[in-house]
Design a protein around this motif. Structure first.
Motif, PDB file in Angstrom:
ATOM      1  N   GLN A 302       0.828  -1.207   0.000  1.00  0.00           N
ATOM      2  CA  GLN A 302       0.000   0.000   0.000  1.00  0.00           C
ATOM      3  C   GLN A 302       0.867   1.263   0.000  1.00  0.00           C
ATOM      4  N   GLU A 303       1.926   1.268   0.779  1.00  0.00           N
ATOM      5  CA  GLU A 303       2.823   2.426   0.839  1.00  0.00           C
ATOM      6  C   GLU A 303       3.567   2.606  -0.482  1.00  0.00           C
ATOM      7  N   LYS A 306       1.245   4.079  -3.088  1.00  0.00           N
ATOM      8  CA  LYS A 306       1.030   5.503  -2.820  1.00  0.00           C
ATOM      9  C   LYS A 306       2.227   6.335  -3.270  1.00  0.00           C
ATOM     10  N   THR A 307       3.425   5.837  -2.943  1.00  0.00           N
ATOM     11  CA  THR A 307       4.658   6.563  -3.302  1.00  0.00           C
ATOM     12  C   THR A 307       4.816   6.658  -4.806  1.00  0.00           C
ATOM     13  N   ASN A 309       2.363   6.414  -7.021  1.00  0.00           N
ATOM     14  CA  ASN A 309       1.121   6.894  -7.651  1.00  0.00           C
ATOM     15  C   ASN A 309       0.536   5.846  -8.605  1.00  0.00           C
ATOM     16  N   THR A 311      -1.994   2.049  -8.865  1.00  0.00           N
ATOM     17  CA  THR A 311      -3.055   1.260  -8.251  1.00  0.00           C
ATOM     18  C   THR A 311      -2.755  -0.228  -8.454  1.00  0.00           C
TER      19      THR A 311
END
Length: 413
Positions: A302-303, A306-307, A309, A311
């Motif tokens: 998940q991290e 996010k880092t 960008n 999915t």
């Protein structure tokens, strides 16, 4: 004198034969190879019942039914955890087909329609290969199928949302062959509260849920308490006039704080009600370290998403996720399942435990030595090494479940 001597010799021979027949094998003194050979023999000579498999929903997701195709259950498959070939290799005789209703259907509707579709798909398997498969609605039918060499496919509904808000649908599904119902699944529903939900919508078993439990008792339908939260369980135990079964739950003793597994107090209450716990196989259910490692992997992914960008659906992300999981995947051994069985036995006795794999429902999190339906002998071998007798293992494999099921049928009406 000669005649008397002959009778003495014959008598001694008969006595020795009887002694040899009744002598118990000390499996703990055998080699690994000898124990596994004995385990395979037991697996194929006794009935093995498994309380929960998610094959129907996996077939549904493949979409074969949409164009009239029947899933090729009869040949060995590279995907999933069960097919006819692997079941026969493992000595499996009666895997309960879970008619699984995702919690989303409680909100968008269509739960009963989905249940009907999944039941129809199981029926089509049986109708396509009647020389190898058969439905089963009672212990007696499983025994008859076993004698004929047929693999039984009994059915149970997973998630009481399938009956929607109409208690008459219990009779409808019973008539269709459903023999247990798991009261909840991932979220609270009209019947009661789920172990995975923190909303505590009903504060336990709802008034509607109490009527559902009593109607299940009347029909002789097994009340499955896997997935319910603790308050709902103890409410069910107070209301039910028949034994309770957790068809696919392990012991919370090994996974503190994981309410999806059953606590010692719940195990003791189930035994008091003359029911049983059917131990499930998923890694996060049987080992705290495995569950923690899985949580760590998910948090990292998940991290990373996010880092970067990205999915989960992005191809670049899928490649990274696959590689990362392969590199950091935790492992657990089949012996851990045996430890859960042993915990229940030490807590309440040999008569209250069975097997409920959750095959096809726990992805790739299965233990080493228990990856699919061909591997039941590996678990039996672990139990033999722990000192369990053949009689004990027969109870775990089917006799306990048959006793409970017959008690529920006898209490019906």
């Amino acid at each position: 004198m000669m005649r008397k001597s002959i009778w003495i010799v014959l008598g001694l021979g008969l006595l020795m034969a009887c002694s040899a027949k009744t002598e118990k094998i000390d499996y703990t003194k055998l080699s690994e190879e000898e124990v596994l050979a004995e385990a395979k023999k037991i697996a194929h000579e006794t009935i093995i019942v498994d309380g929960h498999m998610d094959l129907p929903f996996r077939m549904y997701n493949l979409g074969n039914h949409l164009n009239g195709e029947v899933y090729d259950f009869i040949n060995r498959q590279t995907e999933g955890n069960i097919d006819y070939v692997r079941a026969k290799e493992g000595g499996l005789d009666a895997p309960f087909m879970a008619i699984y209703i995702p919690a989303s259907y409680q909100e968008k509707g269509g739960a009963k329609v989905l249940a009907d579709t999944l039941i129809m798909m199981v029926e089509r398997l049986v109708n396509t290969w009647p020389d190898k498969l058969a439905l089963a609605k009672s212990p007696q039918e499983i025994e008859e199928n076993f004698k004929k060499g047929l693999l039984s496919l009994p059915m149970g509904i997973e998630n009481g949302a399938a009956i929607e808000d109409d208690i008459n649908n219990l009779q409808y599904f019973f008539d269709r062959g459903i023999r247990y119902m798991t009261l909840t699944h991932g979220k609270d529903n009209l019947i009661g509260d789920s172990s995975y939900d923190t909303a505590r919508t009903n504060n336990g078993l709802s008034d509607f849920g109490k009527k559902v439990v009593l109607e299940m008792n009347r029909l002789g339908m097994i009340v499955d308490v896997s997935h319910v939260d603790d308050k709902t369980f103890f409410d069910v135990a107070e209301v039910s006039k028949a034994p309770l079964v957790a068809t696919h739950s392990s012991a919370r003793h090994f996974t503190p704080g994981f309410e999806r597994n059953v606590s010692d107090e719940i195990i003791q209450k189930i035994a008091e009600k003359k029911g049983m716990v059917m131990i499930t196989f998923g890694g996060s259910f049987i080992d705290q370290g495995y569950a923690a490692a899985g949580d760590s992997i998910r948090a990292h992914i998940q991290e990373w998403l996010k880092t970067n960008n990205l999915t989960m659906q992005d191809s670049a992300a899928q490649a990274y996720i696959k590689a990362y999981r392969a590199q950091h995947a935790p492992t657990v051994h089949v012996s851990k399942i045996a430890e859960h069985i042993d915990h229940v036995v030490k807590l309440v006795g040999i008569d209250y435990v069975g097997l409920g794999s959750d095959f096809d429902g726990v992805g790739d999190s299965l233990p080493e030595g228990m990856k699919d339906a061909s591997m039941y002998p590996n678990l039996i071998a672990e139990l033999l090494k722990m000192g369990y007798s053949r009689e004990d293992i027969e109870k775990i494999c089917h006799k306990n479940f048959f006793r409970v099921w017959n008690d529920i049928l006898n209490a019906a009406g």
